[in-house]
Design an enzyme around this catalytic site. Structure first.
Site, PDB file in Angstrom:
ATOM      1  N   GLN A  82       0.816  -1.215   0.000  1.00  0.00           N
ATOM      2  CA  GLN A  82       0.000   0.000   0.000  1.00  0.00           C
ATOM      3  C   GLN A  82       0.846   1.260   0.000  1.00  0.00           C
ATOM      4  OE1 GLN A  82      -3.505  -0.041  -0.317  1.00  0.00           O
ATOM      5  NE2 GLN A  82      -2.824  -2.096  -0.882  1.00  0.00           N
ATOM      6  N   HIS A  96       1.416   3.380  -3.205  1.00  0.00           N
ATOM      7  CA  HIS A  96       0.420   4.299  -3.760  1.00  0.00           C
ATOM      8  C   HIS A  96       0.996   5.697  -3.950  1.00  0.00           C
ATOM      9  CE1 HIS A  96      -3.628   2.673  -4.345  1.00  0.00           C
ATOM     10  NE2 HIS A  96      -3.344   1.792  -3.409  1.00  0.00           N
ATOM     11  N   ASP A 125      -8.877  -3.849  -2.988  1.00  0.00           N
ATOM     12  CA  ASP A 125      -8.636  -2.791  -3.962  1.00  0.00           C
ATOM     13  C   ASP A 125      -9.054  -3.195  -5.368  1.00  0.00           C
ATOM     14  OD1 ASP A 125      -7.640  -0.888  -2.260  1.00  0.00           O
ATOM     15  OD2 ASP A 125      -5.528  -1.267  -2.704  1.00  0.00           O
ATOM     16  N   GLU A 155      -7.836   3.940   6.940  1.00  0.00           N
ATOM     17  CA  GLU A 155      -8.645   3.583   5.774  1.00  0.00           C
ATOM     18  C   GLU A 155      -8.742   2.056   5.634  1.00  0.00           C
ATOM     19  OE1 GLU A 155      -8.563   4.286   0.916  1.00  0.00           O
ATOM     20  OE2 GLU A 155      -6.765   4.644   2.119  1.00  0.00           O
ATOM     21  N   HIS A 156      -7.590   1.390   5.606  1.00  0.00           N
ATOM     22  CA  HIS A 156      -7.538  -0.068   5.514  1.00  0.00           C
ATOM     23  C   HIS A 156      -6.976  -0.626   6.808  1.00  0.00           C
ATOM     24  CE1 HIS A 156      -6.704   1.391   1.292  1.00  0.00           C
ATOM     25  NE2 HIS A 156      -7.762   0.625   1.070  1.00  0.00           N
TER      26      HIS A 156
END
Length: 439
Positions: A251, A254, A353, A319-320
């Site tokens: 992640q 990103h 995702d 968020e995650h």
């Protein structure tokens, strides 16, 4: 007491940078509002080097993009979209219209009504994030939105074939090759060639997020989005250093401002994960971005027990949140602040995702304290209605309403009640008067 084995670097207040973004977006929105398509074209040329008479792709252009993908590519997109559509349908079926007689003769209800137009932004300047097309377009269509339009920037000077194919396969009614603030402005404000929508959804960079923020109120939005965030909660029973490191860096790639946080009760696991991160950063193709994110915003937190991990995780409100512990369901039962949960070491954020079916447009910057992510309900308005079917019910409600209006001094409101008491109960109520209590 928790111990931070690695803290995020002190970034300081980014107020100057935030102000620059805010001011630039404000000027762009004003320009598009005043000059419409001319402004959009100039901005597209300036920021993307992309100039067309009309930014809406023709059916032939869309088909040409689809034709560039292999049969396996198309099957993979179809599989991912089937999962998103299936879960969206399950969500929609959970939302029922209601109607009930709450008092004799008094009927109340609500309907879930889709908005008339949705604008879906699909990022694609750095990576062609075709998954965002599934998450937004399909979800809107399952909600029943009659007009769903999409905007995605050009990729390497042309429409991104995979994004365009995904948009078309998802059922987009209009597909535009247009990126950045100019795309958000065109969809939200409308131009001569792009009629405005009622809601804007989809992730994007800081400028896209700020454009949505400034347009909020004129149109609806899904949520205020920031850089991707991930929190990995783990112990030695459910995880090892390599797995934790892989899921953190997966992640962090990103963007250089993407926080990746490890939260564990095991010092051994924490140290192993940090060593694995350094090893993986030597071989990961996206290591340049992931390293910047990890070095600046990465954290490793050692908690005393599961209770403290839950407390810290709810404070972070990531968020995650990926849970790889001896009992992941304990966190499902007790965590309250998160965008999406990924339970057990068999799943991961990348599945969410890209393909598993839940939506990947999720709250960041602690917004998980008060909202979830994009889902079918974001495209629906829950609108109430009322019906009174007997004279006696109208008069009875009118008597209560009249007295309450008098308490507030609202004579006109009170008279709306009084006239119905006079007509339906035959009682003599003076104009703007107060109904006496009924024994």
């Amino acid at each position: 007491m928790a111990e931070w084995l690695k803290r995020a670097a002190t970034a300081g207040l980014a107020s100057d940078r935030d102000r620059e973004v805010r001011d630039l977006v404000e000027s762009i929105l004003a320009d598009v509002s005043a000059r419409g398509d001319d402004a959009v074209r100039e901005l597209s040329v300036k920021f993307d080097g992309w100039n067309r008479d009309n930014y809406r792709l023709t059916p032939d252009e869309i088909q040409a993009c689809v034709d560039q993908l292999t049969g396996q590519d198309l099957k993979d997109i179809e599989f991912a979209q089937a999962q998103v559509r299936n879960f969206a349908k399950i969500q929609r079926e959970s939302m029922t219209d209601v109607e009930a007689e709450t008092l004799p003769g008094v009927v109340l209800g609500h309907r879930h009504i889709p908005v008339n137009g949705a604008g879906c932004y699909v990022p694609g300047g750095k990576y062609p994030l075709l998954a965002s097309a599934h998450m937004s377009v399909i979800t809107a269509k399952v909600a029943g939105v009659p007009r769903v339009i999409t905007c995605a920037p050009p990729f390497h000077g042309n429409p991104a074939p995979a994004i365009v194919a995904a948009q078309a396969m998802a059922g987009a009614d209009e597909i535009y090759c247009l990126g950045g603030v100019q795309a958000i402005a065109a969809m939200g404000l409308g131009t001569a060639s792009i009629p405005p929508v009622d809601i804007l959804v989809g992730p994007g960079n800081a400028f896209v997020a700020e454009a949505k923020r400034q347009l909020y109120g004129r149109v609806g939005i899904d949520l205020f989005a920031g850089p991707t965030e991930t929190l990995v909660i783990c112990d030695e029973d459910g995880c090892d250093g390599e797995l934790a490191a892989t899921d953190l860096l997966g992640q962090a790639e990103h963007g250089p401002d993407s926080p990746a946080i490890l939260l564990t009760t095991s010092r051994k696991l924490a140290c192993e994960a940090m060593k694995e991160i350094e090893r993986l950063l030597q071989i990961l193709p996206t290591a340049e971005i992931a390293r910047r994110a990890w070095e600046t915003f990465g954290e490793v937190i050692l908690a005393e027990d599961e209770a403290e991990m839950i407390e810290i995780a709810d404070q972070i409100a990531s968020e995650h949140v990926q849970v790889m512990t001896r009992d992941p369901d304990h966190f499902l039962r007790n965590l309250t602040n998160y965008g999406a949960l990924f339970l057990g070491n068999r799943t991961n954020v990348s599945f969410g995702d890209k393909v598993i079916g839940t939506n990947h447009t999720l709250p960041t910057k602690k917004a998980a304290r008060y909202t979830g992510g994009l889902w079918v309900g974001k495209f629906l308005k829950t609108c109430t209605y009322q019906r009174i079917v007997t004279d006696s019910a109208s008069a009875m409600i009118g008597e209560y309403c009249s007295r309450l209006c008098a308490l507030e001094g609202f004579a006109g409101h009170g008279e709306q009640a009084n006239i119905r008491v006079r007509r339906f109960a035959g009682r003599s109520v003076p104009y703007a008067g107060r109904v006496e209590a009924v024994d």
